[in-house]
Design a protein around this motif. Structure first.
Motif, PDB file in Angstrom:
ATOM      1  N   THR A  37      -9.257   9.267   8.269  1.00  0.00           N
ATOM      2  CA  THR A  37      -8.342  10.742   7.730  1.00  0.00           C
ATOM      3  C   THR A  37      -6.897  10.808   7.254  1.00  0.00           C
ATOM      4  N   ARG A  38      -7.067  10.840   8.498  1.00  0.00           N
ATOM      5  CA  ARG A  38      -5.543  10.894   8.504  1.00  0.00           C
ATOM      6  C   ARG A  38      -4.570   9.825   7.621  1.00  0.00           C
ATOM      7  N   TYR A  39      -5.590   9.090   8.404  1.00  0.00           N
ATOM      8  CA  TYR A  39      -4.446   7.311   7.750  1.00  0.00           C
ATOM      9  C   TYR A  39      -4.947   7.002   5.869  1.00  0.00           C
ATOM     10  N   GLN A  55     -15.168   7.351   2.836  1.00  0.00           N
ATOM     11  CA  GLN A  55     -16.347   7.813   3.028  1.00  0.00           C
ATOM     12  C   GLN A  55     -17.060   6.517   2.161  1.00  0.00           C
ATOM     13  N   ASP A  56     -16.187   5.728   1.191  1.00  0.00           N
ATOM     14  CA  ASP A  56     -16.558   4.122   1.453  1.00  0.00           C
ATOM     15  C   ASP A  56     -16.151   3.222   2.449  1.00  0.00           C
ATOM     16  N   THR A  57     -14.912   3.436   3.533  1.00  0.00           N
ATOM     17  CA  THR A  57     -15.213   2.835   4.885  1.00  0.00           C
ATOM     18  C   THR A  57     -16.328   2.952   5.854  1.00  0.00           C
ATOM     19  N   PHE A  58     -17.391   4.048   5.945  1.00  0.00           N
ATOM     20  CA  PHE A  58     -18.339   3.975   6.307  1.00  0.00           C
ATOM     21  C   PHE A  58     -19.643   3.259   6.102  1.00  0.00           C
ATOM     22  N   PRO A  77      -9.222  -0.601  14.205  1.00  0.00           N
ATOM     23  CA  PRO A  77      -8.312  -1.316  13.463  1.00  0.00           C
ATOM     24  C   PRO A  77      -9.357  -2.134  12.568  1.00  0.00           C
ATOM     25  N   TRP A  78     -10.774  -2.594  12.207  1.00  0.00           N
ATOM     26  CA  TRP A  78     -11.009  -3.209  11.090  1.00  0.00           C
ATOM     27  C   TRP A  78     -11.412  -1.889   9.990  1.00  0.00           C
ATOM     28  N   LEU A  79     -11.405  -1.270  10.854  1.00  0.00           N
ATOM     29  CA  LEU A  79     -11.841  -0.033   9.825  1.00  0.00           C
ATOM     30  C   LEU A  79     -10.702   0.632   9.112  1.00  0.00           C
ATOM     31  N   CYS A  83     -10.591   1.033   5.017  1.00  0.00           N
ATOM     32  CA  CYS A  83     -10.168   1.677   4.319  1.00  0.00           C
ATOM     33  C   CYS A  83      -8.910   1.130   3.134  1.00  0.00           C
ATOM     34  N   ARG A  84      -7.714   0.138   3.587  1.00  0.00           N
ATOM     35  CA  ARG A  84      -6.751   0.196   3.190  1.00  0.00           C
ATOM     36  C   ARG A  84      -7.166  -0.886   1.651  1.00  0.00           C
ATOM     37  N   ASN A  85      -7.823  -1.620   2.279  1.00  0.00           N
ATOM     38  CA  ASN A  85      -8.654  -2.373   0.919  1.00  0.00           C
ATOM     39  C   ASN A  85      -9.067  -1.807  -0.153  1.00  0.00           C
ATOM     40  N   HIS A  86     -10.095  -0.690   0.322  1.00  0.00           N
ATOM     41  CA  HIS A  86     -10.348   0.296  -0.635  1.00  0.00           C
ATOM     42  C   HIS A  86      -9.321   1.293  -1.210  1.00  0.00           C
TER      43      HIS A  86
END
Length: 181
Positions: A37-39, A55-58, A77-79, A83-86
């Motif tokens: 969330t902070r990221y 939500q999309d990341t999970f 790191p994978w998450l 998240c960045r890609n989303h």
């Protein structure tokens, strides 16, 4: 916890996810949602967009759990990359909707010039930074490279890049709020 224990826990959590264990998804959420969330706040501008990114990341984690291979044995790191890609996809979708809403020939020249002036002002602020900070901002904030990628390109630690970006963002934010461009 130490790093070895964290990575062992990540590997075990990943195995549980791959097995379809819904409780593992809840455990992953409890463990990583605050950090994600902070990221996400660094990537999106509204609470709704941040919540959607998390939500999309999970959801992606759940959908890809059975094929997930962690190169570093650490899940975070994978998450963060997911998240960045989303966030990038979200930004492209927003830009596409904006382009669909106003055909180019209907965009007011004044609005276009104002947007360019705003961007020029931001670019001038970045250009006023010390050379290393300027290059880091160009890599991370303009070109979209991760902090790790920028650190590798510049021969710095990820922590140094993170600190410099944070300091530069604070400086730019202060300039915007103080000067109200």
């Amino acid at each position: 916890m130490d790093t070895d224990t964290d990575t062992d826990a990540d590997v075990a959590l990943t195995r549980r996810l791959a097995g379809g264990d819904r409780a593992a998804l809840a455990d992953a959420f409890d463990r990583f949602a605050p950090t994600l969330t902070r990221y996400a706040w660094a990537l999106a501008g509204s609470r709704q967009d941040v919540e959607e990114l998390v939500q999309d990341t999970f959801l992606t984690l759940w959908q890809k759990a059975d094929t997930l291979q962690l190169s570093t044995r650490a899940l975070l790191p994978w998450l963060l990359v997911v998240c960045r890609n989303h966030a990038r996809n979200q930004a492209r979708a927003v830009a596409g909707r904006a382009a669909d809403e106003l055909p180019a020939d209907l965009v007011a020249p004044e609005a276009d010039q104002e947007a360019r002036a705003r961007l020029r002002w931001v670019r001038d602020e970045i250009d006023a930074l010390p050379p290393l900070d300027r290059r880091i901002c160009e890599l991370c904030l303009i070109e979209g490279h991760s902090y790790t990628e920028a650190a590798t390109m510049l021969g710095l630690s990820v922590g140094a890049v993170t600190q410099r970006v944070s300091r530069s963002r604070a400086r730019l934010k202060k300039a915007v709020t103080h000067d109200e461009h």
